[in-house]
Design a protein around this motif. Structure first.
Motif, PDB file in Angstrom:
ATOM      1  N   ALA A 187       0.931  -1.048   0.049  1.00 51.77           N
ATOM      2  CA  ALA A 187      -0.100  -0.229   0.017  1.00 51.77           C
ATOM      3  C   ALA A 187       1.082   1.180  -0.354  1.00 51.77           C
ATOM      4  O   ALA A 187       1.612   2.035   0.666  1.00 51.77           O
ATOM      5  N   VAL A 188       0.634   2.260  -0.940  1.00 53.88           N
ATOM      6  CA  VAL A 188       1.819   3.125  -1.410  1.00 53.88           C
ATOM      7  C   VAL A 188       1.249   4.150  -1.533  1.00 53.88           C
ATOM      8  O   VAL A 188       0.196   4.535  -1.847  1.00 53.88           O
ATOM      9  N   GLY A 189       1.174   5.293  -0.811  1.00 54.19           N
ATOM     10  CA  GLY A 189       0.898   7.056  -0.680  1.00 54.19           C
ATOM     11  C   GLY A 189      -0.938   7.466  -0.451  1.00 54.19           C
ATOM     12  O   GLY A 189      -1.848   7.726  -1.123  1.00 54.19           O
ATOM     13  N   THR A 190      -1.173   5.601   0.005  1.00 55.02           N
ATOM     14  CA  THR A 190      -2.564   6.084   1.165  1.00 55.02           C
ATOM     15  C   THR A 190      -3.326   6.183   2.134  1.00 55.02           C
ATOM     16  O   THR A 190      -2.365   5.046   3.060  1.00 55.02           O
ATOM     17  N   SER A 191      -3.878   7.071   2.377  1.00 54.10           N
ATOM     18  CA  SER A 191      -4.186   6.743   3.931  1.00 54.10           C
ATOM     19  C   SER A 191      -4.781   5.234   4.252  1.00 54.10           C
ATOM     20  O   SER A 191      -4.968   5.273   6.093  1.00 54.10           O
ATOM     21  N   LEU A 192      -5.810   4.609   3.825  1.00 52.95           N
ATOM     22  CA  LEU A 192      -6.112   3.649   4.230  1.00 52.95           C
ATOM     23  C   LEU A 192      -7.198   4.206   4.862  1.00 52.95           C
ATOM     24  O   LEU A 192      -7.564   3.691   5.619  1.00 52.95           O
ATOM     25  N   SER A 193      -7.817   4.838   4.924  1.00 55.05           N
ATOM     26  CA  SER A 193      -9.259   5.515   5.391  1.00 55.05           C
ATOM     27  C   SER A 193      -9.848   5.031   4.265  1.00 55.05           C
ATOM     28  O   SER A 193     -11.269   5.541   4.908  1.00 55.05           O
ATOM     29  N   VAL A 194     -10.066   5.042   3.271  1.00 60.57           N
ATOM     30  CA  VAL A 194     -11.289   5.489   2.626  1.00 60.57           C
ATOM     31  C   VAL A 194     -11.991   3.780   2.274  1.00 60.57           C
ATOM     32  O   VAL A 194     -10.796   3.382   1.612  1.00 60.57           O
ATOM     33  N   GLN A 195     -13.063   3.243   1.660  1.00 62.52           N
ATOM     34  CA  GLN A 195     -13.321   2.303   2.069  1.00 62.52           C
ATOM     35  C   GLN A 195     -14.285   1.735   0.533  1.00 62.52           C
ATOM     36  O   GLN A 195     -14.745   2.897   0.244  1.00 62.52           O
ATOM     37  N   PRO A 196     -14.913   1.806   0.399  1.00 65.61           N
ATOM     38  CA  PRO A 196     -13.755   0.147   0.276  1.00 65.61           C
ATOM     39  C   PRO A 196     -12.360  -0.589   0.210  1.00 65.61           C
ATOM     40  O   PRO A 196     -12.169  -1.488   0.659  1.00 65.61           O
ATOM     41  N   ALA A 197     -11.789   0.463  -0.256  1.00 60.87           N
ATOM     42  CA  ALA A 197     -10.073   0.462  -1.065  1.00 60.87           C
ATOM     43  C   ALA A 197      -9.117  -0.119   0.500  1.00 60.87           C
ATOM     44  O   ALA A 197      -8.596  -0.995  -0.029  1.00 60.87           O
ATOM     45  N   ALA A 198      -9.611   0.843   1.426  1.00 65.37           N
ATOM     46  CA  ALA A 198      -8.852   0.416   2.247  1.00 65.37           C
ATOM     47  C   ALA A 198      -8.945  -0.777   3.349  1.00 65.37           C
ATOM     48  O   ALA A 198      -7.636  -1.677   3.350  1.00 65.37           O
ATOM     49  N   SER A 199     -10.013  -1.244   3.171  1.00 64.58           N
ATOM     50  CA  SER A 199      -9.985  -3.074   3.034  1.00 64.58           C
ATOM     51  C   SER A 199      -9.485  -4.171   2.450  1.00 64.58           C
ATOM     52  O   SER A 199      -8.838  -4.504   3.474  1.00 64.58           O
ATOM     53  N   LEU A 200      -8.902  -3.978   1.454  1.00 65.15           N
ATOM     54  CA  LEU A 200      -8.133  -4.673   0.627  1.00 65.15           C
ATOM     55  C   LEU A 200      -6.644  -4.174   1.351  1.00 65.15           C
ATOM     56  O   LEU A 200      -6.281  -6.054   1.394  1.00 65.15           O
ATOM     57  N   ALA A 201      -5.911  -4.092   2.343  1.00 64.82           N
ATOM     58  CA  ALA A 201      -5.592  -3.995   2.940  1.00 64.82           C
ATOM     59  C   ALA A 201      -5.479  -5.396   3.790  1.00 64.82           C
ATOM     60  O   ALA A 201      -4.390  -6.201   3.738  1.00 64.82           O
ATOM     61  N   GLY A 202      -6.241  -4.618   4.768  1.00 63.09           N
ATOM     62  CA  GLY A 202      -6.929  -5.781   6.102  1.00 63.09           C
ATOM     63  C   GLY A 202      -6.972  -7.543   5.180  1.00 63.09           C
ATOM     64  O   GLY A 202      -6.491  -8.312   5.681  1.00 63.09           O
ATOM     65  N   MET A 203      -7.534  -7.216   4.250  1.00 64.19           N
ATOM     66  CA  MET A 203      -7.995  -8.397   3.461  1.00 64.19           C
ATOM     67  C   MET A 203      -7.222  -9.255   3.082  1.00 64.19           C
ATOM     68  O   MET A 203      -6.852 -10.776   2.831  1.00 64.19           O
ATOM     69  N   ALA A 204      -5.599  -9.071   2.980  1.00 64.77           N
ATOM     70  CA  ALA A 204      -4.911  -9.288   1.620  1.00 64.77           C
ATOM     71  C   ALA A 204      -3.589 -10.224   3.242  1.00 64.77           C
ATOM     72  O   ALA A 204      -3.253 -10.901   3.004  1.00 64.77           O
ATOM     73  N   ALA A 205      -3.960  -9.024   4.353  1.00 63.95           N
ATOM     74  CA  ALA A 205      -2.327  -9.436   5.176  1.00 63.95           C
ATOM     75  C   ALA A 205      -4.145 -10.984   6.305  1.00 63.95           C
ATOM     76  O   ALA A 205      -2.876 -11.748   6.629  1.00 63.95           O
ATOM     77  N   GLU A 206      -4.606 -10.674   6.479  1.00 62.72           N
ATOM     78  CA  GLU A 206      -5.375 -11.685   7.210  1.00 62.72           C
ATOM     79  C   GLU A 206      -5.749 -13.543   5.604  1.00 62.72           C
ATOM     80  O   GLU A 206      -6.107 -14.174   6.032  1.00 62.72           O
ATOM     81  N   HIS A 207      -5.502 -12.763   4.932  1.00 62.91           N
ATOM     82  CA  HIS A 207      -5.251 -14.455   3.693  1.00 62.91           C
ATOM     83  C   HIS A 207      -3.548 -14.302   3.852  1.00 62.91           C
ATOM     84  O   HIS A 207      -2.927 -15.120   2.488  1.00 62.91           O
ATOM     85  N   GLY A 208      -2.674 -13.708   4.358  1.00 66.92           N
ATOM     86  CA  GLY A 208      -1.213 -13.780   4.505  1.00 66.92           C
ATOM     87  C   GLY A 208      -0.597 -13.550   3.684  1.00 66.92           C
ATOM     88  O   GLY A 208       0.357 -13.773   3.607  1.00 66.92           O
TER      89      GLY A 208
END
Length: 254
Positions: A187-208
């Motif tokens: 995740a680069v240059g994003t505040s990860l605060s705008v959904q649903p885009a931000a949730s993709l980071a969490g989804m990736a981490a949860e899937h390993g």
């Protein structure tokens, strides 16, 4: 050669406004961003205001005419992504940006998912006809302050997702699928605060996936990250991606 390629990680890159600031495109939500300095500007890209108020549309067309996005060129961070995509590492770019700079840098269209659409095209809100933004702006330059659709006379808008509009579900679905199967998620240059885009980071981490965040400010997903990089994107991202290209997953310690 083929066995080496098979072992290479699938890298997903979620890019936000921060990757394009070095190209002269402002970060709208940052401390000096347009949405903070001029709240009225949000109306220009809010669907209900745009559709109901001709003056808002005229101001929107003037904003597009004067926008830096169409004149901007890719910077070293964009070219680093393109270089990784050209290296043989499987790469998919999921971008919150509408500037088209990943493609201009050389990332193939098929490898880029534009969650919020593109400023480089216009679409008719009535018949769905799609044409280039350049053509529409030529009409504005010729004196049309609110150009309509040449096919049906409907209202034209930028082919971006305005406030009040839903994301394209097909594009979002593909982005979610990539996030669930990738090996590395950057995740680069994003505040990860705008959904649903931000949730993709969490989804990736949860899937390993190995989650790497490159951003100047803290994000809500920092605790899930294997690595958080606060260095300037223009130096940090090329170094990170060149290491991935050279050494695969081992280059990032995963």
């Amino acid at each position: 050669m083929s066995s080496d390629a098979a072992q290479r990680p699938l890298v997903a890159i979620l890019s936000g406004a921060g990757i394009s600031t070095d190209s002269g495109i402002p970060d709208y939500r940052g401390p000096q961003g347009l949405w903070r300095s001029d709240p009225e500007a949000e109306k220009l890209v809010t669907y209900r205001y745009y559709m109901s108020d001709p003056e808002i549309r005229r101001r929107s067309w003037r904003m597009r005419r004067d926008s830096q996005a169409l004149r901007a060129r890719p910077n070293v961070a964009h070219t680093a992504v393109a270089r990784l995509a050209d290296s043989g590492v499987p790469v998919r770019v999921i971008t919150q940006n509408v500037d088209g700079l990943h493609q201009l840098a050389g990332v193939p269209e098929r490898k880029v998912l534009e969650l919020h659409g593109t400023v480089r095209a216009v679409v008719c809100t009535r018949c769905g006809a799609r044409t280039s933004m350049a053509q529409a702006l030529e009409r504005v330059a010729a004196g049309e302050d609110d150009p309509d659709c040449l096919t049906c006379g409907g209202i034209l808008k930028s082919a971006t997702v305005m406030f009040g509009e839903a994301l394209d579900q097909e594009v979002l679905g593909r982005a979610m699928a990539i996030s669930q199967v990738c090996d590395v998620f950057i995740a680069v240059g994003t505040s990860l605060s705008v959904q649903p885009a931000a949730s993709l980071a969490g989804m990736a981490a949860e899937h390993g996936a190995r989650l790497i965040i490159v951003n100047a400010e803290p994000t809500p997903y920092d605790p899930l990250a294997a690595e958080v990089i606060r260095e300037p994107i223009g130096t940090a991202l090329p170094a990170l991606l060149d290491a991935l290209a050279a050494g695969g997953a081992a280059a990032t310690g995963g």
